[in-house]
Write an enzyme that holds these catalytic residues in place. Structure first.
Site, mmCIF file in Angstrom:
data_model
loop_
_atom_site.group_PDB
_atom_site.id
_atom_site.type_symbol
_atom_site.label_atom_id
_atom_site.label_comp_id
_atom_site.label_asym_id
_atom_site.label_seq_id
_atom_site.Cartn_x
_atom_site.Cartn_y
_atom_site.Cartn_z
ATOM 1 N N ASN A 68 0.813 -7.609 -11.165
ATOM 2 C CA ASN A 68 0.601 -7.876 -9.734
ATOM 3 C C ASN A 68 0.133 -9.317 -9.524
ATOM 4 O OD1 ASN A 68 1.119 -5.174 -9.662
ATOM 5 N ND2 ASN A 68 -0.849 -4.570 -8.798
ATOM 6 N N ASP A 69 -0.931 -9.701 -10.229
ATOM 7 C CA ASP A 69 -1.443 -11.059 -10.078
ATOM 8 C C ASP A 69 -0.529 -12.083 -10.731
ATOM 9 O OD1 ASP A 69 -3.751 -11.253 -8.452
ATOM 10 O OD2 ASP A 69 -4.932 -10.205 -9.956
ATOM 11 N N HIS A 111 0.836 -1.206 0.000
ATOM 12 C CA HIS A 111 0.000 0.000 0.000
ATOM 13 C C HIS A 111 0.867 1.250 0.000
ATOM 14 C CE1 HIS A 111 -3.994 -1.465 0.112
ATOM 15 N NE2 HIS A 111 -3.935 -2.008 1.308
ATOM 16 N N CYS A 150 -0.195 -3.444 -17.510
ATOM 17 C CA CYS A 150 -1.041 -2.541 -16.719
ATOM 18 C C CYS A 150 -0.899 -2.762 -15.220
ATOM 19 C CB CYS A 150 -2.502 -2.653 -17.131
ATOM 20 S SG CYS A 150 -3.248 -4.260 -16.795
ATOM 21 N N ARG A 183 -0.434 -11.722 -2.749
ATOM 22 C CA ARG A 183 0.030 -10.333 -2.795
ATOM 23 C C ARG A 183 -0.591 -9.470 -1.723
ATOM 24 N NH1 ARG A 183 -2.800 -6.568 -6.325
ATOM 25 N NH2 ARG A 183 -4.714 -7.416 -7.189
ATOM 26 N N GLU A 193 -2.849 -12.794 -16.379
ATOM 27 C CA GLU A 193 -2.479 -12.745 -14.960
ATOM 28 C C GLU A 193 -2.181 -14.130 -14.414
ATOM 29 O OE1 GLU A 193 -5.571 -9.637 -13.184
ATOM 30 O OE2 GLU A 193 -6.373 -10.812 -14.845
ATOM 31 N N ARG A 250 -11.613 -2.837 -18.326
ATOM 32 C CA ARG A 250 -11.619 -4.198 -17.805
ATOM 33 C C ARG A 250 -13.006 -4.533 -17.276
ATOM 34 N NH1 ARG A 250 -7.814 -5.303 -12.790
ATOM 35 N NH2 ARG A 250 -9.495 -4.202 -11.698
ATOM 36 N N ARG A 281 -10.763 0.367 -14.243
ATOM 37 C CA ARG A 281 -11.340 -0.608 -13.328
ATOM 38 C C ARG A 281 -12.818 -0.271 -13.126
ATOM 39 N NH1 ARG A 281 -6.793 1.644 -10.893
ATOM 40 N NH2 ARG A 281 -4.927 0.320 -10.848
#
Length: 562
Positions: free
Chosen positions: A434-435, A184, A482, A445, A411, A322, A286
């Site tokens: 990230n994924d 974060h 992304c 994560r 992902e 998305r 998103r």
């Protein structure tokens, strides 16, 4: 003078004196209450309500992704199940302080064991508990100090509530000795443009009043720097500010190869800032914001208006939307309310949408109507695609609604390894790093205890990116990035060297990435990618690229030019 290494966020450099983060108060002792259960329950409820109200107010002031995080914290603070746990302890004779401490600790352990979305919420519980305890004790909540002068903030890590409202006129830079590049703290530091280094473990020994230079580009904290080092840092900071004021140009490498730089956005209101910062379109919109705040799915009309507002901000430019990515860290009762032992591996993304196809069809209807009413170049993509069959399903459905460009997010390692077959059916691929890192490294994560594995620089992750990039090149299909990795300027160069044709990131990261790309040719990017791939781990990959791109010392520069 000494140096401490961590992971730099962006390319900034700053200097100043250290101020340490206020430490949390010690845990309360388990002594019997002398005030009675009714009084203790009232104290807890008033403290929790005050903390929730404060978090919500901070979120409203901060906006952006910080608002989402803080509003989620406020909801956790008032969770009925948690309140029941507190009440049970008070009924057994505990004080409000001990009941809160013990209930939150037990709840945290339970949620952390579940992982995924709940694992992330578990990490937030410590901050909430400390705030409630401080309110009960009549103390200031632990958080960012206010010494009355500019300073470099050093902390173990920052809670979302602290990061959200950092006074950027006072906080010159941020150094944490925990956390990683996708924490974060790192995400919000990028969003706010804060000079930051995370995961610098040796920074735990820094004391208030120490002079430091924080060089995010190098990932180095220099302790007790010399006057010459301070002067050079000032020159770099001045040059960076001048570059920020320069006219905006399209993303491109030094040899002229165009690499469009796009924005990751969470709601239509964020579009204006992205345009102002030079975003050439949207690489990830998103759509969850429409769904997460509702007890039921939004109507087609509500969705259409939101999408129309977004598309209208980017006439003639690419906007990648998305489809709803719910499940795991974004559960929705109306989509999938079944308990899952491991939601990150469960019914999420496209899987959840197929199970409730009416929601997917309504979303496609709204997008098609918004597309017809605007002039943007709309692309749609499905999240969490793992198979060729899923790719065929989504792209066929999108075309049924007249949406001309349909792709998938990569992902899941399975999709990366079969990228040539996936891209035979999809118009494009967008890699969510990230994924992809999470599933490649088997490291949730959202779980702090394995944050060290969640690093997109890892050669295993980069190999998968290369597979997708190579498939895209062979088939003439665009491959975008992304995830948070695209916001790391040097990693962005490596990703281009692996075959990425566009990069999408938080708008605040655009300037640094644009500047870094302009210093390297495509051949250089490919060479740097090979260096990263040849490493054994993420740290080795990062170091190999840093060494290869570091400027020569002055005496060697003279030798080279003589």
């Amino acid at each position: 003078m000494s140096e401490m290494r961590g992971v730099g966020i962006g390319l900034g450099v700053a200097q100043g004196v250290v101020v340490r983060m206020t430490e949390a108060s010690p845990a309360p002792e388990n002594t019997p209450s002398t005030q009675g259960a009714d009084v203790e329950r009232t104290r807890v409820r008033e403290a929790v309500a005050a903390v929730a109200s404060e978090l919500t107010a901070r979120g409203g002031s901060a906006g952006g992704s910080a608002q989402e995080v803080l509003e989620a914290q406020a909801m956790i603070a008032e969770d009925p199940t948690l309140q029941d746990e507190v009440d049970t302890r008070i009924d057994d004779g505990a004080t409000a302080e001990w009941a809160v401490h013990d209930a939150f600790a037990g709840f945290r352990a339970t949620l952390e064991a579940v992982g995924g979305y709940l694992g992330e919420r578990a990490a937030d519980l410590d901050d909430i508990a400390q705030r409630v305890l401080a309110r009960l004790r009549g103390e200031d909540a632990p958080g960012v100090p206010d010494p009355g002068h500019p300073f470099v903030l050093v902390a173990r890590d920052l809670a979302p509530a602290d990061t959200a409202l950092l006074n950027l006129d006072q906080v010159l830079a941020l150094v944490t000795f925990d956390g990683g590049p996708t924490s974060h703290t790192a995400i919000l530091a990028r969003e706010k443009g804060i000079v930051a280094i995370v995961g610098a473990s040796a920074a735990a020994d820094l004391t208030t009043g120490t002079s430091v230079i924080v060089d995010a580009a190098a990932g180095i904290v220099t302790v007790d720097p010399t006057d010459d080092e301070k002067d050079r840092a000032d020159e770099r900071a001045d040059a960076r500010r001048s570059a920020d004021d320069a006219p905006l140009t399209p993303g491109a490498l030094a040899d002229g190869t165009l690499i469009p730089l796009l924005a990751n956005l969470g709601k239509p209101a964020d579009a204006a800032d992205a345009v102002e910062r030079g975003a050439e379109g949207v690489g990830l919109f998103r759509t969850e914001f429409l769904f997460l705040s509702s007890a039921q799915a939004p109507t087609v009309e509500q969705q259409r208006e939101a999408y129309r507002e977004l598309l209208a901000a980017f006439p003639g430019k690419k906007v990648v939307v998305r489809m709803l990515d719910a499940g795991a860290d974004k559960p929705l009762a109306f989509l999938n309310d079944a308990h899952e032992e491991n939601p990150a591996l469960g019914l999420r993304g496209l899987r959840a949408l197929r199970a409730s196809e009416d929601i997917l069809r309504e979303q496609l209807t709204a997008l098609a109507e918004a597309d017809a009413a605007t002039e943007a170049d709309l692309w749609v993509m499905a999240p969490m695609v793992a198979t060729v069959e899923e790719t065929q399903y989504f792209t066929s459905l999108a075309r049924e609604y007249g949406l001309k460009t349909a792709g998938v997010m990569v992902e899941v390692p399975a999709a990366a390894l079969l990228a040539d077959r996936v891209l035979a059916h999809a118009d494009f691929a967008s890699i969510g790093t990230n994924d992809l890192t999470q599933y490649t490294m088997a490291a949730d994560r959202m779980l702090g205890s394995v944050a060290g594995f969640q690093d997109p620089w890892h050669p295993a992750v980069l190999r998968l990116v290369r597979e997708v990039g190579a498939a895209g090149a062979r088939l003439g299909k665009p491959v975008g990035i992304c995830g948070e990795a695209a916001a790391d300027p040097m990693l962005a160069v490596v990703l281009v060297g692996l075959g990425a044709t566009t990069l999408s990131m938080a708008p605040s990261a655009l300037a640094d990435v644009r500047r870094m790309l302009s210093t390297r040719t495509l051949d250089e990017a490919r060479n740097l990618a090979e260096l990263a791939l040849a490493a054994d781990d993420a740290a080795g990959a990062r170091l190999a690229v840093a060494d290869a791109t570091a400027p020569l010392p002055p005496h060697q520069q003279k030798e080279t030019t003589s």
